[in-house]
Design a protein around this motif. Sequence first.
Motif, PDB file in Angstrom:
ATOM      1  N   LEU A  12       6.631  -1.166   6.669  1.00  0.00           N
ATOM      2  CA  LEU A  12       7.960  -0.912   6.089  1.00  0.00           C
ATOM      3  C   LEU A  12       7.905  -1.066   4.570  1.00  0.00           C
ATOM      4  O   LEU A  12       7.129  -1.870   4.059  1.00  0.00           O
ATOM      5  CB  LEU A  12       8.980  -1.910   6.647  1.00  0.00           C
ATOM      6  N   SER A  13       8.727  -0.293   3.907  1.00  0.00           N
ATOM      7  CA  SER A  13       8.847  -0.449   2.449  1.00  0.00           C
ATOM      8  C   SER A  13      10.289  -0.201   2.066  1.00  0.00           C
ATOM      9  O   SER A  13      10.922   0.718   2.593  1.00  0.00           O
ATOM     10  CB  SER A  13       7.952   0.561   1.735  1.00  0.00           C
ATOM     11  N   PRO A  14      10.835  -0.986   1.135  1.00  0.00           N
ATOM     12  CA  PRO A  14      12.242  -0.795   0.741  1.00  0.00           C
ATOM     13  C   PRO A  14      12.460   0.469  -0.061  1.00  0.00           C
ATOM     14  O   PRO A  14      13.585   0.823  -0.359  1.00  0.00           O
ATOM     15  CB  PRO A  14      12.528  -2.032  -0.120  1.00  0.00           C
ATOM     16  N   ARG A  15      11.377   1.165  -0.419  1.00  0.00           N
ATOM     17  CA  ARG A  15      11.535   2.273  -1.358  1.00  0.00           C
ATOM     18  C   ARG A  15      11.516   3.651  -0.699  1.00  0.00           C
ATOM     19  O   ARG A  15      11.814   4.647  -1.344  1.00  0.00           O
ATOM     20  CB  ARG A  15      10.428   2.195  -2.413  1.00  0.00           C
ATOM     21  N   ALA A  16      11.151   3.710   0.594  1.00  0.00           N
ATOM     22  CA  ALA A  16      11.059   5.027   1.242  1.00  0.00           C
ATOM     23  C   ALA A  16      12.447   5.582   1.535  1.00  0.00           C
ATOM     24  O   ALA A  16      13.429   4.842   1.605  1.00  0.00           O
ATOM     25  CB  ALA A  16      10.270   4.903   2.536  1.00  0.00           C
ATOM     26  N   ASP A  53       0.834  -1.216   0.000  1.00  0.00           N
ATOM     27  CA  ASP A  53       0.000   0.000   0.000  1.00  0.00           C
ATOM     28  C   ASP A  53       0.863   1.259   0.000  1.00  0.00           C
ATOM     29  O   ASP A  53       0.438   2.319  -0.444  1.00  0.00           O
ATOM     30  CB  ASP A  53      -0.892   0.035   1.256  1.00  0.00           C
ATOM     31  N   ILE A  54       2.089   1.138   0.533  1.00  0.00           N
ATOM     32  CA  ILE A  54       2.956   2.311   0.685  1.00  0.00           C
ATOM     33  C   ILE A  54       3.608   2.707  -0.641  1.00  0.00           C
ATOM     34  O   ILE A  54       3.729   3.886  -0.960  1.00  0.00           O
ATOM     35  CB  ILE A  54       4.040   2.003   1.754  1.00  0.00           C
ATOM     36  N   ASP A  55       4.004   1.715  -1.425  1.00  0.00           N
ATOM     37  CA  ASP A  55       4.818   2.003  -2.616  1.00  0.00           C
ATOM     38  C   ASP A  55       4.187   2.960  -3.634  1.00  0.00           C
ATOM     39  O   ASP A  55       4.878   3.840  -4.145  1.00  0.00           O
ATOM     40  CB  ASP A  55       5.281   0.694  -3.269  1.00  0.00           C
ATOM     41  N   PRO A  56       2.879   2.837  -3.929  1.00  0.00           N
ATOM     42  CA  PRO A  56       2.313   3.807  -4.879  1.00  0.00           C
ATOM     43  C   PRO A  56       2.397   5.241  -4.353  1.00  0.00           C
ATOM     44  O   PRO A  56       2.520   6.188  -5.139  1.00  0.00           O
ATOM     45  CB  PRO A  56       0.845   3.371  -5.006  1.00  0.00           C
ATOM     46  N   ILE A  57       2.400   5.386  -3.033  1.00  0.00           N
ATOM     47  CA  ILE A  57       2.495   6.740  -2.468  1.00  0.00           C
ATOM     48  C   ILE A  57       3.938   7.223  -2.559  1.00  0.00           C
ATOM     49  O   ILE A  57       4.200   8.377  -2.903  1.00  0.00           O
ATOM     50  CB  ILE A  57       1.939   6.755  -1.029  1.00  0.00           C
ATOM     51  N   VAL A  58       4.891   6.321  -2.313  1.00  0.00           N
ATOM     52  CA  VAL A  58       6.307   6.678  -2.494  1.00  0.00           C
ATOM     53  C   VAL A  58       6.533   7.115  -3.944  1.00  0.00           C
ATOM     54  O   VAL A  58       7.239   8.092  -4.201  1.00  0.00           O
ATOM     55  CB  VAL A  58       7.242   5.506  -2.117  1.00  0.00           C
ATOM     56  N   ASP A  59       5.901   6.428  -4.885  1.00  0.00           N
ATOM     57  CA  ASP A  59       6.050   6.798  -6.308  1.00  0.00           C
ATOM     58  C   ASP A  59       5.646   8.254  -6.525  1.00  0.00           C
ATOM     59  O   ASP A  59       6.312   8.988  -7.251  1.00  0.00           O
ATOM     60  CB  ASP A  59       5.164   5.915  -7.205  1.00  0.00           C
ATOM     61  N   ILE A  60       4.561   8.660  -5.903  1.00  0.00           N
ATOM     62  CA  ILE A  60       4.097  10.054  -6.049  1.00  0.00           C
ATOM     63  C   ILE A  60       5.108  11.002  -5.414  1.00  0.00           C
ATOM     64  O   ILE A  60       5.496  12.010  -6.004  1.00  0.00           O
ATOM     65  CB  ILE A  60       2.699  10.225  -5.394  1.00  0.00           C
ATOM     66  N   VAL A  61       5.573  10.662  -4.220  1.00  0.00           N
ATOM     67  CA  VAL A  61       6.495  11.557  -3.499  1.00  0.00           C
ATOM     68  C   VAL A  61       7.820  11.689  -4.251  1.00  0.00           C
ATOM     69  O   VAL A  61       8.424  12.753  -4.267  1.00  0.00           O
ATOM     70  CB  VAL A  61       6.726  11.063  -2.044  1.00  0.00           C
ATOM     71  N   GLU A  62       8.228  10.611  -4.918  1.00  0.00           N
ATOM     72  CA  GLU A  62       9.493  10.645  -5.680  1.00  0.00           C
ATOM     73  C   GLU A  62       9.504  11.767  -6.714  1.00  0.00           C
ATOM     74  O   GLU A  62      10.542  12.273  -7.083  1.00  0.00           O
ATOM     75  CB  GLU A  62       9.706   9.311  -6.417  1.00  0.00           C
ATOM     76  N   GLU A  63       8.319  12.125  -7.181  1.00  0.00           N
ATOM     77  CA  GLU A  63       8.244  13.183  -8.206  1.00  0.00           C
ATOM     78  C   GLU A  63       8.188  14.576  -7.598  1.00  0.00           C
ATOM     79  O   GLU A  63       8.207  15.571  -8.309  1.00  0.00           O
ATOM     80  CB  GLU A  63       7.024  12.953  -9.102  1.00  0.00           C
ATOM     81  N   LEU A  64       8.092  14.641  -6.273  1.00  0.00           N
ATOM     82  CA  LEU A  64       8.056  15.942  -5.608  1.00  0.00           C
ATOM     83  C   LEU A  64       9.449  16.197  -5.029  1.00  0.00           C
ATOM     84  O   LEU A  64      10.242  15.281  -4.897  1.00  0.00           O
ATOM     85  CB  LEU A  64       7.021  15.940  -4.474  1.00  0.00           C
ATOM     86  N   ASP A  65       9.693  17.426  -4.647  1.00  0.00           N
ATOM     87  CA  ASP A  65      11.047  17.707  -4.171  1.00  0.00           C
ATOM     88  C   ASP A  65      11.166  17.617  -2.647  1.00  0.00           C
ATOM     89  O   ASP A  65      11.740  18.494  -2.003  1.00  0.00           O
ATOM     90  CB  ASP A  65      11.462  19.100  -4.672  1.00  0.00           C
ATOM     91  N   VAL A  66      10.569  16.560  -2.078  1.00  0.00           N
ATOM     92  CA  VAL A  66      10.634  16.353  -0.617  1.00  0.00           C
ATOM     93  C   VAL A  66      10.820  14.861  -0.334  1.00  0.00           C
ATOM     94  O   VAL A  66      10.470  14.031  -1.166  1.00  0.00           O
ATOM     95  CB  VAL A  66       9.339  16.852   0.092  1.00  0.00           C
ATOM     96  N   PRO A  67      11.344  14.522   0.845  1.00  0.00           N
ATOM     97  CA  PRO A  67      11.538  13.106   1.148  1.00  0.00           C
ATOM     98  C   PRO A  67      10.267  12.391   1.591  1.00  0.00           C
ATOM     99  O   PRO A  67       9.347  13.016   2.117  1.00  0.00           O
ATOM    100  CB  PRO A  67      12.560  13.132   2.304  1.00  0.00           C
TER     101      PRO A  67
END
Length: 252
Positions: free
Chosen positions: A88-92, A63-77
Motif C-alpha cells: 500500500l502507498s498513500p500516494r497512488a 518501493d512504490i512511491d518513486p514509481i508513482v512519481d513517474i506515473v504522476e507525470e504521465l496522463d494515466v492513473p
Amino acid sequence: MKWRGRVEKYLKSVRQQEVLHFALVDPEKVNDLNKLKTILENLVSAGTNAILIGGSLSVTGYDIDPIVDIVEELDVPSILFPGSVAGLSPRADAILFLSLLNSENTYYVIGAQVYAAPVIKRFGIEVLPTAYLIVGYGGAAGYMGFARPLPFEKPEIGAAFALAAKYLGMRYLYLEAGSGAPQPVPDEFVKYIRNAVEDDLFIIVGGGIRDPETACRIACSGADAIVTGTVIERDPQRALEIVKRIKRCQKT
Ligand code: 1GP
C-alpha cells in the motif's frame, strides 16, 4: 493523486470504445528508474491506459512511491496491485482491492482485506473491488496465495466463481495465469466467462501474455483490459507492439 475518485469512471468510459492495456510494474524488478520512465512514456503514447504497481514479494510503500512519481507525470492513473498488506502507498490513485476467491486460505479471501481496509480509508485511495482468480499455472501469486488454480479446460468453474463475484457486488474480475506463465488464460476461457457475467464485470486478464497476436485474441474474447508485466521488463519494444495491436482489436 490527481486521478483519485475518477479512475473507475475513466476505465468504464474507455471500455465503451476499446480494450484497455494495463502496464504492470513490479517495484522489485526495477533497477533503473530513468529507463522505466522512458519505457512508460512510450507505452502511454502507444495507448496504455493505466499503470499497475505491485508484486508478490519484497514490495513496500517505500518501493512504490518513486514509481508513482513517474506515473504522476504521465496522463494515466497509478493503480496498486498489492501482493500483500505491505503493498500500500498513500500516494497512488486507486487500488485493485483483491479478494483471491479460489484461495484455500481465508486470509487471502478476507483476512488481508480487513487489515488493509482502514489503512486504505485513511490514505483516501479509490477502491476498485476485484475478484482475483488464479487460473492454470498461477506462478508466485498462486503459490503465495494458497490458490487452488482453476483448470484451463473447465471454464464453467471459472464462470461459477465469476457469477458469485458478481452477485457479491464486485465490479472487477482479474483472471490471472501468473506472472511469466508458460501459457496465458485461453481465449475460450475468457469468452465463456464473459458470456456468463454479461457486461456486468470489468474483466482484466494477465499472466504469460507476451506477443501481439495472443493479446489480441484475448482482447477479442471479451476481456476489458489486458495486463503485461514480464514482457515490459524483458522486451519493451515488443510490449509496445502488443499495446498497438490491442488498440486495433475490435471489442466484442
Ligand atoms: C502478473 O498478470 C500479471 O500478475 C502479468 O503477468 O508478467 O506474465 O505479463 P506477466
